[in-house]
Design a protein around this motif. Structure first.
Motif, PDB file in Angstrom:
ATOM      1  N   TYR A   1       0.828  -1.204   0.000  1.00 18.76           N
ATOM      2  CA  TYR A   1       0.000   0.000   0.000  1.00 18.76           C
ATOM      3  C   TYR A   1       0.861   1.252   0.000  1.00 18.76           C
ATOM      4  CZ  TYR A   1      -3.886  -3.009   1.491  1.00 18.76           C
ATOM      5  OH  TYR A   1      -4.834  -3.982   1.570  1.00 18.76           O
ATOM      6  N   ASN A   2       2.013   1.206   0.666  1.00 18.44           N
ATOM      7  CA  ASN A   2       2.847   2.395   0.851  1.00 18.44           C
ATOM      8  C   ASN A   2       3.681   2.743  -0.374  1.00 18.44           C
ATOM      9  OD1 ASN A   2       1.936   2.735   3.450  1.00 18.44           O
ATOM     10  ND2 ASN A   2       3.562   1.535   4.343  1.00 18.44           N
ATOM     11  N   THR A   3       4.267   1.755  -1.008  1.00 21.80           N
ATOM     12  CA  THR A   3       5.211   2.025  -2.094  1.00 21.80           C
ATOM     13  C   THR A   3       4.647   1.753  -3.479  1.00 21.80           C
ATOM     14  OG1 THR A   3       6.125  -0.213  -2.050  1.00 21.80           O
ATOM     15  CG2 THR A   3       7.150   1.430  -0.598  1.00 21.80           C
ATOM     16  N   GLY A   4       3.595   0.943  -3.551  1.00 22.93           N
ATOM     17  CA  GLY A   4       3.062   0.546  -4.852  1.00 22.93           C
ATOM     18  C   GLY A   4       3.836  -0.604  -5.473  1.00 22.93           C
ATOM     19  N   ASP A   5       4.835  -1.123  -4.757  1.00 23.52           N
ATOM     20  CA  ASP A   5       5.626  -2.248  -5.263  1.00 23.52           C
ATOM     21  C   ASP A   5       4.796  -3.521  -5.289  1.00 23.52           C
ATOM     22  OD1 ASP A   5       7.781  -0.540  -5.370  1.00 23.52           O
ATOM     23  OD2 ASP A   5       8.776  -1.362  -3.590  1.00 23.52           O
ATOM     24  N   ILE A   6       5.092  -4.360  -6.264  1.00 22.14           N
ATOM     25  CA  ILE A   6       4.475  -5.685  -6.348  1.00 22.14           C
ATOM     26  C   ILE A   6       5.600  -6.702  -6.414  1.00 22.14           C
ATOM     27  CG2 ILE A   6       3.017  -7.242  -7.682  1.00 22.14           C
ATOM     28  CD1 ILE A   6       1.625  -4.709  -8.797  1.00 22.14           C
ATOM     29  N   ASP A   7       5.600  -7.625  -5.467  1.00 22.48           N
ATOM     30  CA  ASP A   7       6.590  -8.699  -5.428  1.00 22.48           C
ATOM     31  C   ASP A   7       5.890 -10.024  -5.715  1.00 22.48           C
ATOM     32  OD1 ASP A   7       8.484  -6.829  -4.563  1.00 22.48           O
ATOM     33  OD2 ASP A   7       8.038  -7.218  -2.451  1.00 22.48           O
ATOM     34  N   ILE A   8       6.508 -10.842  -6.551  1.00 17.05           N
ATOM     35  CA  ILE A   8       6.005 -12.185  -6.822  1.00 17.05           C
ATOM     36  C   ILE A   8       6.998 -13.168  -6.199  1.00 17.05           C
ATOM     37  CG2 ILE A   8       5.337 -13.876  -8.570  1.00 17.05           C
ATOM     38  CD1 ILE A   8       3.596 -11.332  -8.585  1.00 17.05           C
ATOM     39  N   ILE A   9       6.521 -13.977  -5.276  1.00 10.55           N
ATOM     40  CA  ILE A   9       7.363 -14.948  -4.588  1.00 10.55           C
ATOM     41  C   ILE A   9       7.010 -16.338  -5.097  1.00 10.55           C
ATOM     42  CG2 ILE A   9       8.017 -15.933  -2.368  1.00 10.55           C
ATOM     43  CD1 ILE A   9       7.017 -13.266  -1.096  1.00 10.55           C
ATOM     44  N   THR A  10       8.003 -17.050  -5.628  1.00 10.94           N
ATOM     45  CA  THR A  10       7.817 -18.444  -6.026  1.00 10.94           C
ATOM     46  C   THR A  10       8.269 -19.307  -4.863  1.00 10.94           C
ATOM     47  OG1 THR A  10       8.225 -17.893  -8.336  1.00 10.94           O
ATOM     48  CG2 THR A  10       8.421 -20.211  -7.722  1.00 10.94           C
ATOM     49  N   LEU A  11       7.388 -20.169  -4.400  1.00  9.39           N
ATOM     50  CA  LEU A  11       7.645 -20.961  -3.208  1.00  9.39           C
ATOM     51  C   LEU A  11       8.349 -22.272  -3.520  1.00  9.39           C
ATOM     52  CD1 LEU A  11       4.146 -20.433  -1.600  1.00  9.39           C
ATOM     53  CD2 LEU A  11       6.272 -19.274  -0.965  1.00  9.39           C
ATOM     54  N   ASP A  12       9.226 -22.691  -2.606  1.00  7.76           N
ATOM     55  CA  ASP A  12       9.886 -23.988  -2.723  1.00  7.76           C
ATOM     56  C   ASP A  12       8.967 -25.121  -2.290  1.00  7.76           C
ATOM     57  OD1 ASP A  12      12.214 -22.751  -3.554  1.00  7.76           O
ATOM     58  OD2 ASP A  12      13.013 -22.610  -1.520  1.00  7.76           O
ATOM     59  N   LYS A  13       8.076 -24.810  -1.343  1.00 10.28           N
ATOM     60  CA  LYS A  13       7.133 -25.826  -0.859  1.00 10.28           C
ATOM     61  C   LYS A  13       5.744 -25.222  -0.794  1.00 10.28           C
ATOM     62  CE  LYS A  13       7.532 -24.849   4.035  1.00 10.28           C
ATOM     63  NZ  LYS A  13       7.299 -25.408   5.318  1.00 10.28           N
ATOM     64  N   GLU A  14       4.757 -26.056  -0.930  1.00  9.63           N
ATOM     65  CA  GLU A  14       3.382 -25.591  -0.915  1.00  9.63           C
ATOM     66  C   GLU A  14       2.931 -25.302   0.505  1.00  9.63           C
ATOM     67  OE1 GLU A  14      -0.897 -27.040  -2.668  1.00  9.63           O
ATOM     68  OE2 GLU A  14       0.968 -27.540  -3.675  1.00  9.63           O
ATOM     69  N   MET A  15       2.192 -24.224   0.679  1.00  9.36           N
ATOM     70  CA  MET A  15       1.632 -23.870   1.978  1.00  9.36           C
ATOM     71  C   MET A  15       0.169 -24.225   1.983  1.00  9.36           C
ATOM     72  SD  MET A  15       3.590 -20.420   2.990  1.00  9.36           S
ATOM     73  CE  MET A  15       5.357 -20.331   2.767  1.00  9.36           C
ATOM     74  N   GLU A  16      -0.281 -24.781   3.087  1.00 12.22           N
ATOM     75  CA  GLU A  16      -1.633 -25.334   3.164  1.00 12.22           C
ATOM     76  C   GLU A  16      -2.687 -24.347   3.668  1.00 12.22           C
ATOM     77  OE1 GLU A  16      -2.378 -28.413   2.082  1.00 12.22           O
ATOM     78  OE2 GLU A  16      -0.284 -28.722   1.521  1.00 12.22           O
ATOM     79  N   THR A  17      -2.305 -23.441   4.563  1.00 12.62           N
ATOM     80  CA  THR A  17      -3.300 -22.578   5.196  1.00 12.62           C
ATOM     81  C   THR A  17      -2.947 -21.102   5.028  1.00 12.62           C
ATOM     82  OG1 THR A  17      -2.173 -22.505   7.338  1.00 12.62           O
ATOM     83  CG2 THR A  17      -3.710 -24.339   6.971  1.00 12.62           C
ATOM     84  N   THR A  18      -3.957 -20.272   5.183  1.00  6.71           N
ATOM     85  CA  THR A  18      -3.769 -18.826   5.147  1.00  6.71           C
ATOM     86  C   THR A  18      -2.840 -18.392   6.273  1.00  6.71           C
ATOM     87  OG1 THR A  18      -5.943 -18.477   4.167  1.00  6.71           O
ATOM     88  CG2 THR A  18      -4.991 -16.612   5.321  1.00  6.71           C
ATOM     89  N   GLU A  19      -3.006 -18.983   7.431  1.00  6.46           N
ATOM     90  CA  GLU A  19      -2.159 -18.641   8.577  1.00  6.46           C
ATOM     91  C   GLU A  19      -0.696 -18.962   8.299  1.00  6.46           C
ATOM     92  OE1 GLU A  19      -1.793 -16.541  11.794  1.00  6.46           O
ATOM     93  OE2 GLU A  19      -3.756 -17.000  10.947  1.00  6.46           O
ATOM     94  N   GLU A  20      -0.448 -20.058   7.620  1.00  4.34           N
ATOM     95  CA  GLU A  20       0.921 -20.430   7.257  1.00  4.34           C
ATOM     96  C   GLU A  20       1.531 -19.394   6.301  1.00  4.34           C
ATOM     97  OE1 GLU A  20       3.290 -24.404   5.689  1.00  4.34           O
ATOM     98  OE2 GLU A  20       1.115 -24.315   5.499  1.00  4.34           O
ATOM     99  N   VAL A  21       0.750 -18.911   5.345  1.00  6.03           N
ATOM    100  CA  VAL A  21       1.219 -17.890   4.412  1.00  6.03           C
ATOM    101  C   VAL A  21       1.507 -16.592   5.159  1.00  6.03           C
ATOM    102  CG1 VAL A  21       0.626 -16.467   2.411  1.00  6.03           C
ATOM    103  CG2 VAL A  21       0.006 -18.883   2.446  1.00  6.03           C
ATOM    104  N   LYS A  22       0.593 -16.168   6.021  1.00  8.27           N
ATOM    105  CA  LYS A  22       0.790 -14.941   6.788  1.00  8.27           C
ATOM    106  C   LYS A  22       2.046 -15.016   7.643  1.00  8.27           C
ATOM    107  CE  LYS A  22      -4.020 -13.468   7.181  1.00  8.27           C
ATOM    108  NZ  LYS A  22      -5.118 -13.242   8.124  1.00  8.27           N
ATOM    109  N   ASN A  23       2.253 -16.128   8.313  1.00  8.29           N
ATOM    110  CA  ASN A  23       3.455 -16.301   9.139  1.00  8.29           C
ATOM    111  C   ASN A  23       4.716 -16.236   8.292  1.00  8.29           C
ATOM    112  OD1 ASN A  23       2.048 -16.517  11.537  1.00  8.29           O
ATOM    113  ND2 ASN A  23       1.963 -18.744  11.464  1.00  8.29           N
ATOM    114  N   TYR A  24       4.695 -16.868   7.137  1.00  9.63           N
ATOM    115  CA  TYR A  24       5.841 -16.858   6.232  1.00  9.63           C
ATOM    116  C   TYR A  24       6.166 -15.428   5.787  1.00  9.63           C
ATOM    117  CZ  TYR A  24       8.483 -17.458   1.913  1.00  9.63           C
ATOM    118  OH  TYR A  24       9.420 -17.356   0.917  1.00  9.63           O
TER     119      TYR A  24
END
Length: 64
Positions: free
Chosen positions: A9-32
């Motif tokens: 929201y602050n910079t307007g930057d967009i980052d695309i992260i390619t994951l090495d392992k699949e995450m199962e839950t929203t909470e897991e993504v947020k923690n990561y």
């Protein structure tokens, strides 16, 4: 889910992260994002996706 798009929201930057392992839950993504990537969760919007493309559009790309 193989990728996470993170939009600041602050910079307007967009980052695309390619994951090495699949995450199962929203909470897991947020923690990561917060703990491993050091994003402030109050300053970003994120979404997960498997495939897709990034398009840079202008108003001329839409027929009015």
């Amino acid at each position: 889910m193989n990728r996470i798009a993170v939009m600041s929201y602050n910079t307007g930057d967009i980052d695309i992260i390619t994951l090495d392992k699949e995450m199962e839950t929203t909470e897991e993504v947020k923690n990561y994002l917060q703990e491993d990537c050091n994003y402030n969760m109050d300053e970003i919007y994120w979404m997960e996706f498997d495939s897709g493309k990034i398009s840079f559009l202008t108003s001329a790309d839409f027929y009015v």
